[in-house]
Design a protein around this motif. Structure first.
Motif, PDB file in Angstrom:
ATOM      1  N   GLU A   1      57.384  46.501  48.412  1.00 21.59           N
ATOM      2  CA  GLU A   1      57.403  46.074  49.811  1.00 21.59           C
ATOM      3  C   GLU A   1      56.880  44.657  50.019  1.00 21.59           C
ATOM      4  OE1 GLU A   1      55.994  48.808  52.719  1.00 21.59           O
ATOM      5  OE2 GLU A   1      56.625  50.576  51.585  1.00 21.59           O
ATOM      6  N   ALA A   2      56.541  43.966  48.949  1.00 17.18           N
ATOM      7  CA  ALA A   2      56.057  42.593  49.065  1.00 17.18           C
ATOM      8  C   ALA A   2      56.589  41.776  47.891  1.00 17.18           C
ATOM      9  CB  ALA A   2      54.527  42.538  49.088  1.00 17.18           C
ATOM     10  N   ASP A   3      56.760  40.480  48.143  1.00 18.54           N
ATOM     11  CA  ASP A   3      57.217  39.559  47.104  1.00 18.54           C
ATOM     12  C   ASP A   3      56.076  38.764  46.500  1.00 18.54           C
ATOM     13  OD1 ASP A   3      59.999  40.163  47.580  1.00 18.54           O
ATOM     14  OD2 ASP A   3      59.821  38.993  49.429  1.00 18.54           O
ATOM     15  N   ALA A   4      54.925  38.783  47.151  1.00 17.60           N
ATOM     16  CA  ALA A   4      53.747  38.072  46.663  1.00 17.60           C
ATOM     17  C   ALA A   4      52.521  38.645  47.355  1.00 17.60           C
ATOM     18  CB  ALA A   4      53.861  36.568  46.943  1.00 17.60           C
ATOM     19  N   VAL A   5      51.361  38.424  46.737  1.00 18.81           N
ATOM     20  CA  VAL A   5      50.085  38.850  47.313  1.00 18.81           C
ATOM     21  C   VAL A   5      49.198  37.623  47.490  1.00 18.81           C
ATOM     22  CG1 VAL A   5      47.971  40.193  46.953  1.00 18.81           C
ATOM     23  CG2 VAL A   5      50.185  41.146  46.278  1.00 18.81           C
ATOM     24  N   LEU A   6      48.596  37.508  48.662  1.00 22.14           N
ATOM     25  CA  LEU A   6      47.590  36.486  48.922  1.00 22.14           C
ATOM     26  C   LEU A   6      46.261  37.201  49.124  1.00 22.14           C
ATOM     27  CD1 LEU A   6      46.555  33.680  49.518  1.00 22.14           C
ATOM     28  CD2 LEU A   6      47.502  33.858  51.828  1.00 22.14           C
ATOM     29  N   LEU A   7      45.372  37.068  48.144  1.00 25.79           N
ATOM     30  CA  LEU A   7      44.050  37.697  48.187  1.00 25.79           C
ATOM     31  C   LEU A   7      43.058  36.653  48.669  1.00 25.79           C
ATOM     32  CD1 LEU A   7      42.020  39.955  47.546  1.00 25.79           C
ATOM     33  CD2 LEU A   7      42.015  39.152  45.168  1.00 25.79           C
ATOM     34  N   THR A   8      42.412  36.909  49.795  1.00 26.04           N
ATOM     35  CA  THR A   8      41.530  35.911  50.387  1.00 26.04           C
ATOM     36  C   THR A   8      40.176  36.523  50.733  1.00 26.04           C
ATOM     37  OG1 THR A   8      41.259  34.354  52.244  1.00 26.04           O
ATOM     38  CG2 THR A   8      42.508  36.357  52.684  1.00 26.04           C
ATOM     39  N   GLY A   9      39.124  35.750  50.526  1.00 23.64           N
ATOM     40  CA  GLY A   9      37.797  36.215  50.906  1.00 23.64           C
ATOM     41  C   GLY A   9      36.754  36.015  49.820  1.00 23.64           C
ATOM     42  N   TYR A  10      35.959  37.078  49.579  1.00 21.02           N
ATOM     43  CA  TYR A  10      34.761  36.943  48.759  1.00 21.02           C
ATOM     44  C   TYR A  10      35.008  37.193  47.269  1.00 21.02           C
ATOM     45  CZ  TYR A  10      29.694  36.648  48.377  1.00 21.02           C
ATOM     46  OH  TYR A  10      28.433  36.235  48.087  1.00 21.02           O
ATOM     47  N   PHE A  11      36.163  37.734  46.907  1.00 21.87           N
ATOM     48  CA  PHE A  11      36.374  37.997  45.487  1.00 21.87           C
ATOM     49  C   PHE A  11      36.345  36.675  44.722  1.00 21.87           C
ATOM     50  CE2 PHE A  11      38.762  38.529  41.591  1.00 21.87           C
ATOM     51  CZ  PHE A  11      38.103  39.638  41.065  1.00 21.87           C
ATOM     52  N   GLY A  12      35.623  36.686  43.601  1.00 17.74           N
ATOM     53  CA  GLY A  12      35.389  35.477  42.833  1.00 17.74           C
ATOM     54  C   GLY A  12      34.041  34.855  43.121  1.00 17.74           C
ATOM     55  N   ALA A  13      33.339  35.357  44.124  1.00 17.73           N
ATOM     56  CA  ALA A  13      32.009  34.845  44.474  1.00 17.73           C
ATOM     57  C   ALA A  13      30.897  35.822  44.140  1.00 17.73           C
ATOM     58  CB  ALA A  13      31.951  34.509  45.972  1.00 17.73           C
ATOM     59  N   TRP A  14      31.245  37.109  43.882  1.00 16.39           N
ATOM     60  CA  TRP A  14      30.205  38.113  43.651  1.00 16.39           C
ATOM     61  C   TRP A  14      29.323  37.750  42.467  1.00 16.39           C
ATOM     62  CZ3 TRP A  14      29.472  41.571  47.337  1.00 16.39           C
ATOM     63  CH2 TRP A  14      30.540  41.947  48.149  1.00 16.39           C
ATOM     64  N   GLY A  15      29.933  37.381  41.359  1.00 13.65           N
ATOM     65  CA  GLY A  15      29.135  37.083  40.175  1.00 13.65           C
ATOM     66  C   GLY A  15      28.284  35.849  40.332  1.00 13.65           C
ATOM     67  N   GLY A  16      28.747  34.890  41.149  1.00 14.84           N
ATOM     68  CA  GLY A  16      27.948  33.690  41.382  1.00 14.84           C
ATOM     69  C   GLY A  16      26.687  33.987  42.157  1.00 14.84           C
ATOM     70  N   ASP A  17      26.761  34.934  43.089  1.00 17.98           N
ATOM     71  CA  ASP A  17      25.587  35.280  43.893  1.00 17.98           C
ATOM     72  C   ASP A  17      24.710  36.331  43.223  1.00 17.98           C
ATOM     73  OD1 ASP A  17      26.379  33.526  45.839  1.00 17.98           O
ATOM     74  OD2 ASP A  17      27.397  35.030  47.050  1.00 17.98           O
ATOM     75  N   ASN A  18      25.333  37.170  42.386  1.00 20.25           N
ATOM     76  CA  ASN A  18      24.586  38.224  41.702  1.00 20.25           C
ATOM     77  C   ASN A  18      25.087  38.317  40.267  1.00 20.25           C
ATOM     78  OD1 ASN A  18      23.290  40.479  40.760  1.00 20.25           O
ATOM     79  ND2 ASN A  18      23.916  41.823  42.449  1.00 20.25           N
ATOM     80  N   PRO A  19      24.413  37.622  39.330  1.00 19.75           N
ATOM     81  CA  PRO A  19      24.899  37.592  37.933  1.00 19.75           C
ATOM     82  C   PRO A  19      25.087  38.986  37.332  1.00 19.75           C
ATOM     83  CG  PRO A  19      23.186  35.945  38.263  1.00 19.75           C
ATOM     84  CD  PRO A  19      23.237  36.767  39.520  1.00 19.75           C
ATOM     85  N   ALA A  20      24.399  39.997  37.864  1.00 19.72           N
ATOM     86  CA  ALA A  20      24.566  41.358  37.333  1.00 19.72           C
ATOM     87  C   ALA A  20      25.985  41.883  37.560  1.00 19.72           C
ATOM     88  CB  ALA A  20      23.554  42.286  37.981  1.00 19.72           C
ATOM     89  N   LEU A  21      26.707  41.262  38.498  1.00 13.56           N
ATOM     90  CA  LEU A  21      28.071  41.710  38.797  1.00 13.56           C
ATOM     91  C   LEU A  21      29.139  40.935  38.024  1.00 13.56           C
ATOM     92  CD1 LEU A  21      27.769  42.087  42.688  1.00 13.56           C
ATOM     93  CD2 LEU A  21      27.686  43.905  40.961  1.00 13.56           C
ATOM     94  N   ASP A  22      28.699  39.955  37.226  1.00 15.17           N
ATOM     95  CA  ASP A  22      29.642  39.086  36.517  1.00 15.17           C
ATOM     96  C   ASP A  22      30.643  39.886  35.687  1.00 15.17           C
ATOM     97  OD1 ASP A  22      29.874  36.392  36.912  1.00 15.17           O
ATOM     98  OD2 ASP A  22      28.177  35.861  35.652  1.00 15.17           O
ATOM     99  N   ARG A  23      30.143  40.767  34.858  1.00 15.73           N
ATOM    100  CA  ARG A  23      31.012  41.478  33.922  1.00 15.73           C
ATOM    101  C   ARG A  23      32.043  42.323  34.678  1.00 15.73           C
ATOM    102  NH1 ARG A  23      28.349  44.739  29.059  1.00 15.73           N
ATOM    103  NH2 ARG A  23      27.746  42.581  28.603  1.00 15.73           N
TER     104      ARG A  23
END
Length: 676
Positions: free
Chosen positions: A372-394
């Protein structure tokens, strides 16, 4: 391309003008060349005894143990001819001319003479006045500064701007596959440098910065070949100001800027022009991604309602669609998310990512599998969790890997609030476009979805022998009628009106813009009125040739401009637009390289804002679009076949239900004769 291999993977390199002084060009060229010493012989020629990165300089090319394949020229202008003669005598096949100012130091024509001497010996010259070249695949580095290996090839007439693009590409995680600074293009041209990329495996997208386009038609052919090879070209150029418009004498010239011609060339070759270096790199990320958008349907996924709504608005503003999901897909997404989540598109995770980060991947996976979609645009906080909380990096890196796996088969673009995190690095490593602005992500996705198809441009030009130019509207009318453009019945005024039906139109033959000068009178009911109008016009305008035509009195008529001109780089171009006396006010035009086919002319008309007027606006009748398209074809043929014709304008072409009639025309010839 002939002789271009030496600039990609030479057997040996000699840097003439090598220096141990880090402030000099000779140091950076030598340092870069040495990095590839495990692949090829590298020789340094400079001040005797100087040592660069552990390599001792020789005093002359004659001291080399073997002939150099590629020679970098980084010596004062006066020394260049002698170094070139030495290198050619030893069998050198290519030169990278860093040195600038040859004509200034050695006299006008010195640069041209150098290029001719090199060509006569069967060798090639890049530059002079260039910043060098780089190839990631062959570890060839003969340029100032450093490069990050990647997938974007850069061919630039401005070396410094090319380096700036390389820096932006590195910052975006894109990197550079090849860098070619063209300099003065005394020998190697932009078209040749681009064509040499068709078989370059590391290149997935190509950036071209050009200030002039040389043989523009050859460049368009190269754009098309690269598009067919899966390496679309992104063009950055300058010259879109009003100065060129102000100099134009016809409406057509005033309505076609350099940028509009470049856009037409890009359209013909399947390339895209952008307005800034930042936009270029944004789009390059999208075009170099593992999978292109399949169409214009975009699924927006966010972890904040406001960000998702804004992303959806921006996507639609860029010509994309954010369609509501089916009830079945919305239900499958709801089963993965909290009750407060929005699942219709845009999707709001409503805190699900915070509680279970795998929610990001699971939602993207379900959407990708839905069809039902030709592309996905993911926007927001994903990619920032590990920067703010290194325990979430992995965990975040693991989720990024799942998203990247989806991106191998479906376009996924990520707009993240994070900066420099391991998760974002993992996405970029897999080629997933990552943006720090949602508007950049939406814009790039929209342009990638609208990428022109891979196709060969317009048919080749087949010029005819020029004919002596004839002056005035009557001559322009006869020339255009010979190409099939229909005009109302008419005669020269001194011949009388026998065979013509009233009402009449009287025109001053020699005037370019008749309405502004009072050189046209319409609606003359009989011969007596025509005679009075002619005497009055002659009193105001003076003696000259006058033309009488039958007046077009049809109802339901739309006035369209059809014209064209000869561009210095790209040759003949044809223009169609909303016509009449207010053309420059509405500025509703489309430009294409000439000649065009009937199908291409019809597509041009569909690109006009006024197109709906032609197809039945507000219950009005459909007009003769097919006949109008044939006028565009005829004008494009004239410009293509007559190299002595510099400019044509037919304005207006009156389009009615039963057909079209051209009621004014200008033809401009190359040279001092000007418009007629």
């Amino acid at each position: 391309m002939n002789g271009m291999r030496v600039f990609a993977d030479p057997r040996s390199v000699a840097v003439v003008g090598a220096s141990a002084d880090r402030a000099k060009w000779g140091y950076w060229l030598a340092r870069g060349a040495i990095k590839g010493a495990h692949r090829r012989e590298v020789h340094l020629v400079g001040r005797q005894g100087a040592v660069v990165e552990g390599v001792r300089c020789l005093s002359s090319l004659h001291d080399l143990p073997s002939a150099p394949d590629l020679v970098a020229l980084c010596v004062p202008p006066g020394a260049v001819p002698g170094v070139v003669e030495q290198a050619l005598g030893m069998g050198a096949r290519g030169f990278v001319g860093i040195t600038a100012g040859l004509d200034l130091a050695l006299g006008e024509g010195a640069e041209r003479a150098l290029a001719q001497r090199i060509a006569a010996a069967g060798a090639r010259l890049l530059g002079p006045n260039c910043l060098g070249l780089y190839d990631a695949a062959t570890e060839l580095h003969l340029a100032w500064g450093s490069f990050t290996s990647g997938s974007l090839a850069i061919v630039s007439q401005s070396g410094q701007l090319g380096l700036a693009l390389g820096t932006l590409a590195a910052d975006a995680g894109l990197g550079v596959s090849r860098f070619v600074s063209l300099g003065n293009q005394a020998d190697v041209t932009a078209a040749e440098a681009l064509a040499d990329l068709a078989g370059h495996d590391r290149t997935r997208a190509v950036a071209l910065y050009a200030e002039d386009f040389g043989d523009g038609r050859a460049l368009v052919e190269t754009f098309a070949a690269l598009r067919e090879a899966g390496k679309p070209v992104i063009v950055l150029t300058v010259g879109g100001g009003e100065a060129s418009r102000a100099a134009a004498r016809s409406h057509t010239g005033a309505l076609t800027s350099a940028m509009e011609v470049v856009d037409a060339a890009c359209e013909a070759g399947g390339a895209i022009r952008v307005a800034s270096p930042g936009r270029l790199v944004d789009l390059a990320q999208a075009l170099a991604a593992p999978a292109p958008p399949r169409g214009r349907r975009v699924a927006v996924v966010s972890d904040g309602g406001g960000q998702g709504a804004l992303a959806a608005d921006l996507a639609e503003a860029e010509g994309l669609r954010v369609p509501p999901f089916s009830a079945g897909l919305a239900a499958r997404l709801a089963a993965l998310l909290p009750p407060a989540a929005a699942t219709a598109n845009p999707v709001d995770l409503a805190g699900a990512g915070e509680r279970d980060m795998t929610s990001y991947a699971r939602v993207v996976e379900v959407i990708a599998g839905s069809g039902e979609a030709d592309a996905v645009l993911l926007t927001g906080y994903f990619g920032a969790w590990g920067g703010d909380n290194p325990a979430l990096d992995r965990t975040e890196v693991s989720v990024a890997g799942r998203i990247a796996e989806v991106a191998r088969g479906m376009a996924v673009h990520v707009d993240s609030m994070g900066r420099g995190t391991e998760a974002l690095a993992a996405l970029r490593e897999c080629g997933v476009p990552v943006y720090d602005r949602v508007d950049g992500a939406a814009w790039a996705l929209g342009r990638a979805a609208a990428l022109p198809p891979a196709r060969r441009p317009c048919p080749p030009l087949r010029p005819l022998a020029p004919s002596p130019p004839a002056q005035g509207y009557w001559a322009a009318r006869e020339l255009l009628a010979g190409y099939g453009v229909p005009f109302p019945p008419g005669r020269l005024a001194e011949e009388g009106v026998e065979g013509l039906r009233a009402p009449y139109v009287l025109k001053a033959d020699w005037l370019e813009h008749k309405s502004e000068a009072g050189g046209v009178v319409v609606g003359l009911p009989d011969e007596a009125a025509l005679g009075r109008a002619r005497r009055e016009m002659a009193r105001r305008l003076g003696p000259g040739r006058y033309v009488v035509e039958e007046m077009d009195t049809r109802d339901h008529v739309v006035e369209i401009l059809v014209g064209g001109r000869r561009d210095p780089a790209f040759g003949p171009v044809v223009v169609a637009g909303f016509g009449g006396t207010e053309v420059e006010l509405w500025r509703d035009t489309v430009t294409a390289l000439a000649p065009v086919t009937t199908r291409a002319a019809t597509e041009m008309l569909r690109g006009l804002r006024c197109h709906r007027l032609l197809t039945g606006w507000r219950a009005g009748p459909a007009l003769a679009v097919g006949a109008l398209a044939e006028v565009i074809v005829a004008v494009s043929r004239l410009l293509s076949e007559r190299p002595d014709v510099a400019e044509v304008e037919v304005n207006p072409v009156r389009v009615g239900v039963e057909g079209v009639l051209a009621v004014d025309a200008l033809v401009g010839y190359a040279g001092p004769s000007g418009l007629t």
